[in-house]
Scaffold this motif. Sequence first.
Motif, mmCIF file in Angstrom:
data_model
loop_
_atom_site.group_PDB
_atom_site.id
_atom_site.type_symbol
_atom_site.label_atom_id
_atom_site.label_comp_id
_atom_site.label_asym_id
_atom_site.label_seq_id
_atom_site.Cartn_x
_atom_site.Cartn_y
_atom_site.Cartn_z
ATOM 1 N N MET A 1 -61.823 -88.212 -36.467
ATOM 2 C CA MET A 1 -60.789 -87.317 -35.908
ATOM 3 C C MET A 1 -60.311 -86.336 -36.974
ATOM 4 O O MET A 1 -60.107 -85.145 -36.704
ATOM 5 C CB MET A 1 -59.616 -88.161 -35.390
ATOM 6 C CG MET A 1 -59.959 -89.000 -34.164
ATOM 7 S SD MET A 1 -58.599 -90.065 -33.644
ATOM 8 C CE MET A 1 -57.371 -88.855 -33.215
ATOM 9 N N ALA A 2 -60.159 -86.880 -38.195
ATOM 10 C CA ALA A 2 -59.758 -85.984 -39.288
ATOM 11 C C ALA A 2 -60.845 -84.939 -39.538
ATOM 12 O O ALA A 2 -60.558 -83.753 -39.767
ATOM 13 C CB ALA A 2 -59.479 -86.791 -40.548
ATOM 14 N N THR B 1 -62.965 -83.902 -37.300
ATOM 15 C CA THR B 1 -62.931 -82.940 -36.179
ATOM 16 C C THR B 1 -61.845 -81.910 -36.389
ATOM 17 O O THR B 1 -62.038 -80.700 -36.153
ATOM 18 C CB THR B 1 -62.706 -83.680 -34.859
ATOM 19 O OG1 THR B 1 -63.747 -84.648 -34.689
ATOM 20 C CG2 THR B 1 -62.692 -82.722 -33.692
ATOM 21 N N LYS B 2 -60.667 -82.369 -36.832
ATOM 22 C CA LYS B 2 -59.575 -81.423 -37.082
ATOM 23 C C LYS B 2 -59.948 -80.476 -38.218
ATOM 24 O O LYS B 2 -59.694 -79.276 -38.151
ATOM 25 C CB LYS B 2 -58.298 -82.187 -37.435
ATOM 26 C CG LYS B 2 -57.069 -81.288 -37.578
ATOM 27 C CD LYS B 2 -55.822 -82.101 -37.816
ATOM 28 C CE LYS B 2 -54.583 -81.207 -37.861
ATOM 29 N NZ LYS B 2 -54.697 -80.109 -38.825
ATOM 30 N N GLN B 3 -60.569 -81.054 -39.281
ATOM 31 C CA GLN B 3 -60.977 -80.189 -40.382
ATOM 32 C C GLN B 3 -62.017 -79.162 -39.915
ATOM 33 O O GLN B 3 -61.978 -77.990 -40.291
ATOM 34 C CB GLN B 3 -61.544 -81.044 -41.517
ATOM 35 C CG GLN B 3 -60.490 -81.865 -42.242
ATOM 36 C CD GLN B 3 -61.104 -82.726 -43.340
ATOM 37 O OE1 GLN B 3 -62.310 -82.706 -43.566
ATOM 38 N NE2 GLN B 3 -60.250 -83.505 -44.012
ATOM 39 N N GLU B 4 -62.965 -79.704 -39.066
ATOM 40 C CA GLU B 4 -63.964 -78.773 -38.543
ATOM 41 C C GLU B 4 -63.303 -77.665 -37.721
ATOM 42 O O GLU B 4 -63.668 -76.491 -37.819
ATOM 43 C CB GLU B 4 -64.975 -79.527 -37.676
ATOM 44 C CG GLU B 4 -65.903 -80.411 -38.469
ATOM 45 C CD GLU B 4 -66.860 -81.174 -37.566
ATOM 46 O OE1 GLU B 4 -66.705 -81.046 -36.318
ATOM 47 O OE2 GLU B 4 -67.741 -81.877 -38.073
ATOM 48 N N ALA B 5 -62.331 -78.059 -36.859
ATOM 49 C CA ALA B 5 -61.633 -77.061 -36.046
ATOM 50 C C ALA B 5 -60.888 -76.065 -36.935
ATOM 51 O O ALA B 5 -60.910 -74.847 -36.691
ATOM 52 C CB ALA B 5 -60.671 -77.746 -35.082
ATOM 53 N N ASP B 6 -60.223 -76.609 -37.974
ATOM 54 C CA ASP B 6 -59.496 -75.706 -38.880
ATOM 55 C C ASP B 6 -60.452 -74.760 -39.604
ATOM 56 O O ASP B 6 -60.185 -73.559 -39.752
ATOM 57 C CB ASP B 6 -58.687 -76.523 -39.889
ATOM 58 C CG ASP B 6 -57.559 -77.304 -39.225
ATOM 59 O OD1 ASP B 6 -57.170 -76.903 -38.088
ATOM 60 O OD2 ASP B 6 -57.061 -78.273 -39.818
#
Length: 731
Positions: free
Chosen positions: A485-486, A488-493
């Motif tokens: 999840m982290a 994924t968030k990093q990827e999104a960011d």
Amino acid sequence: MKIEELVLGSFGKWQDASFRFAPGINLFYAPNESGKSTILQGIFAALYGMKRDYVKTARYLPEYEKYRPWQSGSYETIITYKLAGKTYRLHRQLTKEREEARLFLDPEWTELTELYLEDRRKERNFIEKHTGLTRSLFTDLTWIRREPLQAAEHLIPTFTTAEEANPAVQQILAELDREVALIGKKERAENTLLGKAATKVAQKEQEKENAKVAWRTISQLTLQIAEAKEECQQLELRRSRLQQHLERSIGQAKVLQERWQRSHAPVSQQDWEWWEQTAHSEGELAIHQEARRGLTQVNMPTVAVQQMDDQLIPLQHDYEKGAQLLKQREALHIRLATLAVSALSSSPRRSASRSTRQDNQAKRRRGAALMWGGAGILSVLGLIGFVSGHPILGGISATVALLLFGFGVFLLRVGGSTGGVKQTADQDAVQDSQKVQEEIASIDAEVTTLVQRWGASNWDTFLERREGLLKSTNKQQSEQLLSEMAKTKQEADLSASWGEALRNLLDQEKNALETEQGKLRIEMAGIEERLQELREQMARGSGEMVVHESLSLSRATDELEEAQVALRQLQNKRDALQLAREMLQEAVGEWRRDSTPAVNQQASEIIEHITGGAYRDVRLDPRDGFAVRLLAPTKQMVLEQDQCSTGTIDQLYLAQRLALMHHAKQAEPLPLFFDDHFVHYDEERLRRTLDYVTMLAQEHQVFLFTCHERELRMLAPLLRQEERHAVHRIG
């Protein structure tokens, strides 16, 4: 010359009017504005038309418009006159658009029109050919009026006869006067041939200068047009290049817009390769590479989780295999119990008594109830084992519960049975039980081998080991999930940061392209405006060249030479005419020496007669338009005509006209016209003048127009006695 009849088709106020005239006095008596003067003008128009004399082109008299028909009708006249023993009928159509004159000879009305040649003005001049008098000369001599002579300079040739000079003198002098008047004496006169020729020379000189200027202008225009064409070609080439650049910039802007839209979509590994391969600049490539490195670092897998997965997978496989074996073992135990029940039910009980059977039956019921109770307790324990993660314990408890429940059912069913089982059935049951036990032993050995592979002594230890590994794996999976999840968030960011950076860069590039496109459009508009100016300049230059090309220098030079030759010819002709005129001046001088005294004598006799001797001496000056001068008898002073009284002035004009007409050498007497000429005469002057007119009427035809009764009253006795005279009442 005698005028017999006048027909006015439409002339002024008269329409379809006919007048017949007597050969002597024709007295027209009517109030003013009744049309008397219109009849007089109709006679002159019928004889000569309505055009001026002594002009090259046909010009109409002012009277032409004055006497246009008042009503609808043809502007025409018909006059019949007698001359030299012949009677002529002259028809005139005076309308300008269809002007025509035709001459007929009575009594057959033979047309003579074509026998009279046209002059340079396309006029046949019938009366002038008959009398030698133009309209101006005819009216000067025959119309007795209170005005100076109109053509005094042309009168002198009319006084020369064949006996007195060469027969051609009259015609020559008249032609000389006409030609000199037409040619002119000064080159500055606009209406003369000489003036027109000089004007034409000046015009041709100016045209030659204009042709020179035009040639220089054409040379300049040709150079300017060539320069403009070259500039147009360069501008069109520049515009074509700018257009290509603009189209390329627009295409780049479209590509940027597509990339801007694609930057919002998720990016796969292939997409990253595409972005890097299609990067438009080093800055964009750096943005893609940095984002890709960040995403690569985020997506690196954890080694520990991978090792746990490597252990858990074979463990899970062995667990599933052991569970399957235990299920088979349980099934074999159930079968073994079934075989045991069958063996028990086949024992002989033939000797038991009825009471014993009843006791056994009660015992079996109690035993079945105990078995069922135990089966229920074991079932609960098995369910708890399964729920708490001890499937082996749960399986054993469930198997025993089923066995107890089966035994209880068996006891109830076989309690009352008294039959026996054959020996062969017991033997088969024993054999089946042995096979089942062998299979159970094999399964137990295989399960023991399986659990020992994992370092466990029995299935429960194996389950505990598996449970511990599952818990550890679940924990690591949870940690990995949080890590994912982290990630994924990093990827999104990272993707958002990458997209924002990329779109900012794309916006900058797009703004730069739009700025460039604006500059290109402005430059292209300037080029188009300049091209339009050059096209208009070339069109004007071409138009001016067409105008100037009509001015040929060689043609202008030739025309100038022709004009100069024509001017010299006119000058030579003028000099020749002047020389001829000078040669004829001696003849004129002789006339003045010989004829002037006779004319003056005739005028003096007339003035003495009509003034009753009050004035006896009159002189006419040919050099001053035959101006009349009078000698006052009392003071012996010479008086100019305009120094006399009104009545005397009228009498002097009468004496002047009659004297000149007397000496004008005509084949026949001319008619005389008086239009209210006696209005300023007193009674005595009028009586004496009418007596003289009556005497003239013996040879001349007289037309006397008056609005007073004095003339009618004084002439009444003569008019009643003589058929030669007539009174015409009008209105």
